[in-house]
Each structure stands twice: as structure tokens, then as C-alpha cells.
Motif scaffolding. Structure first.
Motif, mmCIF file in Angstrom:
data_model
loop_
_atom_site.group_PDB
_atom_site.id
_atom_site.type_symbol
_atom_site.label_atom_id
_atom_site.label_comp_id
_atom_site.label_asym_id
_atom_site.label_seq_id
_atom_site.Cartn_x
_atom_site.Cartn_y
_atom_site.Cartn_z
ATOM 1 N N HIS A 188 -21.212 -3.207 -39.513
ATOM 2 C CA HIS A 188 -20.308 -3.758 -38.493
ATOM 3 C C HIS A 188 -19.806 -5.132 -38.896
ATOM 4 O O HIS A 188 -18.756 -5.568 -38.441
ATOM 5 N N ASN B 207 -19.726 -10.044 -34.959
ATOM 6 C CA ASN B 207 -19.058 -9.916 -33.659
ATOM 7 C C ASN B 207 -19.989 -10.243 -32.513
ATOM 8 O O ASN B 207 -19.557 -10.718 -31.485
ATOM 9 N N ARG B 208 -21.248 -9.925 -32.711
ATOM 10 C CA ARG B 208 -22.187 -10.075 -31.600
ATOM 11 C C ARG B 208 -22.621 -11.531 -31.453
ATOM 12 O O ARG B 208 -23.017 -12.174 -32.418
ATOM 13 N N THR B 209 -22.584 -12.019 -30.217
ATOM 14 C CA THR B 209 -23.092 -13.350 -29.929
ATOM 15 C C THR B 209 -24.579 -13.370 -30.274
ATOM 16 O O THR B 209 -25.291 -12.441 -29.922
HETATM 17 P P1 C2E Z 1 -21.493 -9.326 -27.782
HETATM 18 O O1 C2E Z 1 -22.902 -8.873 -27.760
HETATM 19 O O2 C2E Z 1 -21.252 -10.749 -28.170
HETATM 20 O O3 C2E Z 1 -20.697 -8.381 -28.791
HETATM 21 C C1 C2E Z 1 -19.338 -8.658 -29.132
HETATM 22 C C2 C2E Z 1 -18.721 -7.456 -29.814
HETATM 23 O O4 C2E Z 1 -19.451 -7.132 -30.998
HETATM 24 C C3 C2E Z 1 -18.744 -6.189 -28.982
HETATM 25 O O5 C2E Z 1 -17.636 -6.174 -28.123
HETATM 26 C C4 C2E Z 1 -18.682 -5.116 -30.058
HETATM 27 O O6 C2E Z 1 -17.361 -4.982 -30.531
HETATM 28 C C5 C2E Z 1 -19.514 -5.721 -31.179
HETATM 29 N N1 C2E Z 1 -20.931 -5.279 -31.095
HETATM 30 C C6 C2E Z 1 -21.991 -6.042 -30.799
HETATM 31 N N2 C2E Z 1 -23.127 -5.351 -30.883
HETATM 32 C C7 C2E Z 1 -22.785 -4.109 -31.254
HETATM 33 C C8 C2E Z 1 -23.553 -2.910 -31.511
HETATM 34 O O7 C2E Z 1 -24.793 -2.858 -31.422
HETATM 35 N N3 C2E Z 1 -22.850 -1.829 -31.883
HETATM 36 C C9 C2E Z 1 -21.490 -1.823 -31.957
HETATM 37 N N4 C2E Z 1 -20.882 -0.693 -32.316
HETATM 38 N N5 C2E Z 1 -20.741 -2.930 -31.730
HETATM 39 C C10 C2E Z 1 -21.388 -4.056 -31.377
HETATM 40 P P2 C2E Z 1 -17.674 -5.267 -26.790
HETATM 41 O O8 C2E Z 1 -18.130 -3.879 -27.101
HETATM 42 O O9 C2E Z 1 -16.310 -5.419 -26.167
HETATM 43 O O10 C2E Z 1 -18.754 -5.945 -25.846
HETATM 44 C C11 C2E Z 1 -18.516 -7.208 -25.235
HETATM 45 C C12 C2E Z 1 -19.797 -7.780 -24.668
HETATM 46 O O11 C2E Z 1 -20.295 -6.905 -23.643
HETATM 47 C C13 C2E Z 1 -20.914 -7.888 -25.707
HETATM 48 O O12 C2E Z 1 -20.805 -9.135 -26.370
HETATM 49 C C14 C2E Z 1 -22.151 -7.826 -24.814
HETATM 50 O O13 C2E Z 1 -22.364 -9.077 -24.203
HETATM 51 C C15 C2E Z 1 -21.737 -6.841 -23.730
HETATM 52 N N6 C2E Z 1 -22.143 -5.463 -24.090
HETATM 53 C C16 C2E Z 1 -21.342 -4.418 -24.364
HETATM 54 N N7 C2E Z 1 -22.061 -3.309 -24.600
HETATM 55 C C17 C2E Z 1 -23.364 -3.665 -24.467
HETATM 56 C C18 C2E Z 1 -24.611 -2.953 -24.610
HETATM 57 O O14 C2E Z 1 -24.662 -1.737 -24.898
HETATM 58 N N8 C2E Z 1 -25.743 -3.665 -24.416
HETATM 59 C C19 C2E Z 1 -25.719 -4.981 -24.109
HETATM 60 N N9 C2E Z 1 -26.904 -5.639 -23.951
HETATM 61 N N10 C2E Z 1 -24.574 -5.699 -23.970
HETATM 62 C C20 C2E Z 1 -23.409 -5.031 -24.151
#
Ligand code: C2E
Ligand code: C2E
Length: 179
Positions: free
Chosen positions: A101, A70-72
Motif C-alpha cells: 500500500h 496513507n495511514r495516520t
Molecule cells: P487512516 O487510518 O489515516 O488511513 C488513511 C487512508 O490510508 C485510508 O483512507 C486508506 O486509503 C489507507 N489505509 C489505511 N490503512 C489501510 C488498510 O489497512 N488497508 C487499506 N486497504 N487501506 C488502508 P480511508 O479508507 O478513506 O479511511 C479514512 C480514515 O477512516 C482512516 O484514516 C481511518 O481513520 C478510518 N478508517 C477507515 N476504515 C477503517 C477501518 O477498517 N478500521 C479503522 N480502525 N479505521 C478505519
């Protein structure tokens, strides 16, 4: 003028962390290698690379369909009967959390063997190894149902696949009247 053959290759050269999901073997290697040589990223904190071998009876292409990052910045490839994942900025202690995950099943049910690399020079050394793999050994993903309309509008007539033509209107009525 340099014209990239493959947009994902170009992206991997400029912004490897913007990729997500399956990459061809060479694109994957290039992306990870570029990340390792990016001095703007934390030393030995760029992520974890893990190679997984499926349990007997599961083909690597099938295992790939269960791998859903899911994570970019989380990318994977298949080749040499292994699935190799690179998890951007994941710490090694969090590997299991991240894998939970990414896979819908416990990874122990899908894979019998794992190898882990998490320091820049060890990841880079493994990438150099991986880059010696002959293209014939690279894996090819199965067509996945989620990729919208995976199978062409085609039928098998016993010899070959044939596409079935579909009528297509190029202009709608309003545009036809306007012209
Ligand atoms: P992204 O990093 O591309 O992550 C996309 C989705 O992957 C997230 O959607 C979440 O559902 C999942 N995901 C990624 N990393 C983790 C993780 O470490 N733990 C969990 N439980 N899930 C994870 P989401 O939550 O809607 O977030 C969308 C975007 O918002 C993320 O894209 C990121 O760019 C940013 N983001 C959200 N929360 C954080 C955070 O705590 N730290 C950072 N650096 N970025 C965040
Ligand atoms: P968490 O979900 O328990 O994840 C703990 C750590 O596991 C993360 O630390 C990261 O190192 C690793 N990790 C977990 N899931 C993934 C993944 O899908 N890909 C990769 N590459 N690594 C993963 P981190 O990044 O410091 O995040 C700490 C906590 O912040 C996470 O705990 C989660 O609760 C939250 N978080 C971070 N990013 C996101 C996000 O994009 N969306 C959501 N919903 N939560 C996030």
C-alpha cells in the motif's frame, strides 16, 4: 516557559500516533519510543518497524520519494543509508500488504535488504541504537514536488541562487475603499 522549537517534536511527545510520513531521525526515534512506553497500547501489538537498504544505484533520498504512507501513525525516517518505517498497529504477517500500500513499486525492486522488529523490547532496543547515530549521518529528504511550490521563485546566476521579487498587494480594492 517551555517553548517547543519544532511543532512536530511536540506532537510526537504527546500524540505519536497522530504523525504521518517523513520525520527527522530524532523525531522518529522519540515518537516510536513514546509509543513503546505508552501502557495504554497493546503489549507487543503496537506495530512493526522495518529498516530497508536501497539496491545499489538508488540513493536513500530517492527511495524516500517512493515511500507514501496513507495511514495516520505510519512514519518513516532516513539515515545511515537506510529507510526506517514504523507501521502503527500493523501485524507482522501483514507487513507485505502494508508495504504494497505504501510503495508504488515492489519493494524488492527498490531495496535489497530488510530488517524487521515487532516486539516492544526489540523495537525499543533498536531505537536506543538508532539514537546513537550522529546528526551528520541523518538523511535529508529531497525537496519534493508535491510539497507545493518546492523551489523558491529564484534563479541561478552562475554563482548563487537569487530570489526574484514578486509584487504583492496586501489589501484588495474593497478593503482599501473601506479604510
Ligand atoms: P487512516 O487510518 O489515516 O488511513 C488513511 C487512508 O490510508 C485510508 O483512507 C486508506 O486509503 C489507507 N489505509 C489505511 N490503512 C489501510 C488498510 O489497512 N488497508 C487499506 N486497504 N487501506 C488502508 P480511508 O479508507 O478513506 O479511511 C479514512 C480514515 O477512516 C482512516 O484514516 C481511518 O481513520 C478510518 N478508517 C477507515 N476504515 C477503517 C477501518 O477498517 N478500521 C479503522 N480502525 N479505521 C478505519
Ligand atoms: P488489508 O488492506 O488487506 O490490510 C490487512 C492488514 O495489513 C491490516 O489489518 C494492517 O494490519 C495491515 N496494513 C495494511 N495496510 C496498512 C497501512 O497502510 N499501514 C499499516 N500500518 N498497516 C497496514 P487491519 O488494520 O486489521 O485491517 C484489516 C482490513 O480492514 C484491511 O485489510 C482493510 O480491508 C480494512 N481496513 C483497515 N483500515 C482501513 C482503512 O483505513 N481504509 C480502508 N479502506 N480499509 C481499511
Amino acid at each position: 516557559r517551555y517553548v517547543p522549537e519544532d511543532i512536530s517534536t511536540l506532537l510526537s511527545m504527546t500524540q505519536p500516533m497522530k504523525l504521518r510520513g517523513y520525520q527527522k531521525w530524532d523525531t522518529f526515534c522519540e515518537a516510536v519510543s513514546n509509543m513503546m512506553s505508552n501502557t495504554l497500547l497493546p503489549e507487543n501489538g503496537k506495530g512493526v518497524m522495518v529498516a530497508l537498504r536501497p539496491v545499489p544505484g538508488i540513493r536513500i533520498e530517492q527511495a524516500l520519494t517512493l515511500c507514501r504512507p496513507n495511514r495516520t501513525g505510519d512514519i518513516m525516517t532516513i539515515g545511515d543509508n537506510r529507510l526506517v518505517l514504523f507501521l502503527s498497529f500493523c501485524r507482522v504477517n501483514d507487513l507485505d500488504t502494508a508495504l504494497n500500500h505504501i510503495f508504488p513499486l515492489p519493494t524488492g525492486d527498490i531495496f535489497s535488504n530488510r530488517m524487521i522488529w515487532f516486539e516492544d523490547n526489540l523495537i525499543s532496543a533498536e531505537i536506543v541504537q538508532m539514537q546513537t547515530l550522529e546528526p551528520e549521518q541523518w538523511g535529508k529528504p529531497l525537496l519534493m514536488a508535491s510539497d507545493a511550490k518546492p523551489v523558491l521563485n529564484a534563479t541561478h546566476d552562475g554563482h548563487a541562487w537569487r530570489r526574484t521579487p514578486e509584487p504583492l498587494r496586501l489589501l484588495n480594492d474593497a478593503e482599501e475603499r473601506a479604510s
